[in-house]
Design an enzyme around this catalytic site. Structure first.
Site, PDB file in Angstrom:
ATOM      1  N   LYS A  31       6.585 -13.699   0.994  1.00 35.78           N
ATOM      2  CA  LYS A  31       6.408 -12.584   0.060  1.00 35.78           C
ATOM      3  C   LYS A  31       7.537 -12.587  -0.962  1.00 35.78           C
ATOM      4  O   LYS A  31       8.703 -12.783  -0.612  1.00 35.78           O
ATOM      5  CB  LYS A  31       6.387 -11.263   0.841  1.00 35.78           C
ATOM      6  CG  LYS A  31       6.041 -10.020   0.019  1.00 35.78           C
ATOM      7  CD  LYS A  31       5.929  -8.807   0.934  1.00 35.78           C
ATOM      8  CE  LYS A  31       5.474  -7.563   0.193  1.00 35.78           C
ATOM      9  NZ  LYS A  31       5.280  -6.403   1.101  1.00 35.78           N
TER      10      LYS A  31
ATOM     11  N   CYS B  27       0.678  -8.398  -0.099  1.00 35.17           N
ATOM     12  CA  CYS B  27       0.689  -6.995  -0.524  1.00 35.17           C
ATOM     13  C   CYS B  27       1.280  -6.783  -1.920  1.00 35.17           C
ATOM     14  O   CYS B  27       0.639  -7.013  -2.926  1.00 35.17           O
ATOM     15  CB  CYS B  27       1.429  -6.157   0.530  1.00 35.17           C
ATOM     16  SG  CYS B  27       1.031  -4.372   0.422  1.00 35.17           S
TER      17      CYS B  27
ATOM     18  N   GLU C  65      -1.006  -8.028   6.644  1.00 33.79           N
ATOM     19  CA  GLU C  65       0.439  -8.275   6.554  1.00 33.79           C
ATOM     20  C   GLU C  65       1.124  -7.936   7.880  1.00 33.79           C
ATOM     21  O   GLU C  65       0.864  -6.889   8.479  1.00 33.79           O
ATOM     22  CB  GLU C  65       1.020  -7.411   5.428  1.00 33.79           C
ATOM     23  CG  GLU C  65       2.515  -7.546   5.216  1.00 33.79           C
ATOM     24  CD  GLU C  65       3.020  -6.662   4.084  1.00 33.79           C
ATOM     25  OE1 GLU C  65       4.205  -6.788   3.728  1.00 33.79           O
ATOM     26  OE2 GLU C  65       2.229  -5.849   3.550  1.00 33.79           O
TER      27      GLU C  65
END
Length: 545
Positions: free
Chosen positions: A112, A148, A41
């Site tokens: 994300k 994540c 990330e």
């Protein structure tokens, strides 16, 4: 299909260095005949970039880094995290994105969705959550890209979000998932991480390639431990902790899931290795080489010295013994023995005359007032002044040696023993300090045994012991753990069997000493709740104080 996982350590804002390291990994992956290489990330810029994200120039450099990587994506696809701009006026200006680069260009970008805003995380300050969910097709495979936290709403008793991004992607029938992460270390996190990944596998019935950062960024430590999960729930591979590695996996073998490889998870070894890499990267990424610390003969400074030597090498560690008239002979001898065991330079600077000179100058103001904590703090600040003078003169960065128990209840002196550029053991309770020292000595006595077994003392007045001012550490640390890590209030802690008066006293000490912790060095984080950026408490307040 073969997928390479690149578990690497990046430097925040070092776009040139980060890209160079990534391109080297691409070369390695090609030699391993990988079809795809995956980075973590925000790999281009490092994690967490914090308010650097507010600078247009920073985002421009991240965009250039992506284009450089895209140009290298020939004969291999590259998956990498990087910030991207939100073209819509409404909402935040940026996304936290994962790029799929192939055939020399940007093939797909997925943003994300779940933006953590708790503990050390503050992502909603900068990023807009994703509102579209697509997969990418490559070499006949359909791939789901997540970032994540996107997978962390599954496998826990108290989900923080009302959406699971993979649920939105499942109608596209992906063959496997790639999750790029920056998941910080704490000594329980590896077990939790595996549980979350297994819960995702159980729900989605597909292989998962989970790529984590490794290395430290100031106080935050990333342990690596990247995972490759088989659809049957087996951990096909758990990559090493605290080490960089590029490793390629055959998707067909992962899908069959006939093997399972897990790393050992000894708490003390994990903490030891985390603190060593925390020191090493703090110095290395800032361009420093040498440290200095006060060596008292006590257990905290002894542990800090050992960790410093293991991180920086004995030639780069200097210790200073600064005995006063209250220092015991055995403390000085213990400190000398440790310095010799470690092979580090040590100097002895008695502070008796310095201390007396302060008292002489203050005599007209103090008059006949009795000895109290003021005189104790003068000694501590004299030592802090000497360490900072040597730091300024020779360029050694001062390491702070305070533990979490002391920091919690204010058992330390601002601008004295609380000084330093980095707090090495500030997230270890005193009982954990003892445990780690015994672990270090498990095969050979490195820390003198007397240092570990003698009663802890600041030695700032005659015959002083920590127990004069504090309860036994076994009791104190459990109360602190329940309050700090578990966020239990006084009634809940008292119900566990602790003395009500003691509980209220300890909790009051924690709260009224917030002002001290606010002014101290960054603390290497090894627990689920460390002092510093992840625990935000007001200095001025009346709760429990």
């Amino acid at each position: 299909m073969k997928i390479a996982v690149a578990q690497l350590s990046f430097i925040i804002g070092d776009f040139e260095g980060n890209v160079k390291k990534m391109l080297k990994a691409v070369t390695t992956a090609k030699k391993q005949e990988a079809d795809i290489i995956c980075f973590s990330e925000l790999a281009t810029c490092g994690y967490p970039p914090r308010d650097f994200l507010e600078f247009d120039d920073f985002i421009r450099l991240a965009e250039e880094a992506v284009l450089t990587l895209a140009a290298a994506a020939k004969g291999i696809a590259i998956v990498a995290g990087s910030p991207s701009r939100n073209p819509v006026v409404e909402g935040k200006d940026l996304y936290n994105s994962v790029y799929f680069l192939a055939n020399g260009k940007i093939k797909h970008v997925q943003h994300k969705t779940l933006l953590p805003t708790y503990d050390i995380f503050d992502e909603y300050r900068y990023f807009e959550p994703a509102s579209e969910f697509q997969i990418v097709k490559y070499k006949g495979k359909k791939i789901a890209l997540t970032v994540c936290e996107d997978i962390w709403n599954i496998g826990n008793e108290n989900p923080m979000y009302d959406i699971c991004p993979m649920d939105k992607m499942m109608p596209h029938q992906p063959d496997f998932m790639i999750n790029v992460s920056a998941s910080p270390f704490n000594y329980n996190h590896a077990k939790n991480r595996i549980h979350v990944l297994q819960s995702n596998v159980e729900r989605y019935q597909m292989p998962i390639f989970y790529i984590n950062h490794v290395g430290a960024q100031t106080e935050i430590i990333f342990d690596g431990g990247s995972l490759v999960m088989s659809p049957n729930g087996n951990v096909f591979e758990e990559m090493p902790y605290f080490k960089e590695q590029v490793k390629t996996f055959n998707l067909a073998e992962v899908r069959r899931g006939k093997t399972s490889r897990l790393q050992p998870k000894n708490k003390m070894k994990l903490i030891h290795d985390a603190l060593v890499i925390g020191i090493k990267d703090y110095f290395g990424k800032l361009g420093f080489k040498k440290c200095i610390l006060g060596l008292s003969g006590g257990i905290d400074s002894a542990l800090t010295a050992v960790l410093a030597v293991r991180a920086l090498g004995k030639k780069n560690v200097r210790v200073v013994l600064m005995p006063s008239q209250f220092s015991s002979d055995h403390s000085v001898n213990d400190a000398i023995d440790l310095a010799k065991n470690l092979g580090v330079q040590y100097d002895i600077i008695p502070i008796k005359n310095i201390y007396k000179s302060y008292l002489k100058e203050l005599k007209p103001l103090f008059g006949d007032l009795p000895f109290n904590i003021t005189e104790e703090n003068i000694q501590a600040r004299s030592r802090g002044m000497l360490l900072m003078a040597l730091s300024n003169k020779f360029g050694n960065i001062v390491l702070n040696t305070s533990n979490k128990s002391e920091a919690a209840v204010g058992y330390g002196t601002l601008y004295g023993d609380m000084c330093g550029g980095l707090s090495v053991i500030g997230d270890l309770y005193k009982t954990e300090v003892f445990e780690l020292c015994k672990w270090i000595n498990r095969r050979k006595e490195i820390i003198p045994n007397n240092t570990i077994t003698k009663p802890p003392s600041a030695e700032l007045r005659p015959n002083q012991k920590d127990s004069d001012s504090l309860p036994d550490y076994d009791i104190l640390d459990e109360i602190l753990f329940q309050y700090i890590e578990k966020t239990q209030g006084p009634n809940e802690i008292i119900a566990m069997g602790f003395d009500p008066k003691l509980v209220r006293r300890v909790l009051r000490l924690v709260n009224i000493n917030e002002f001290k912790r606010y002014q101290t060095a960054p603390v290497l984080r090894v627990s689920s709740k460390a002092f510093g950026m992840g625990r935000r408490m007001p200095i001025v307040g009346k709760y429990l104080s």
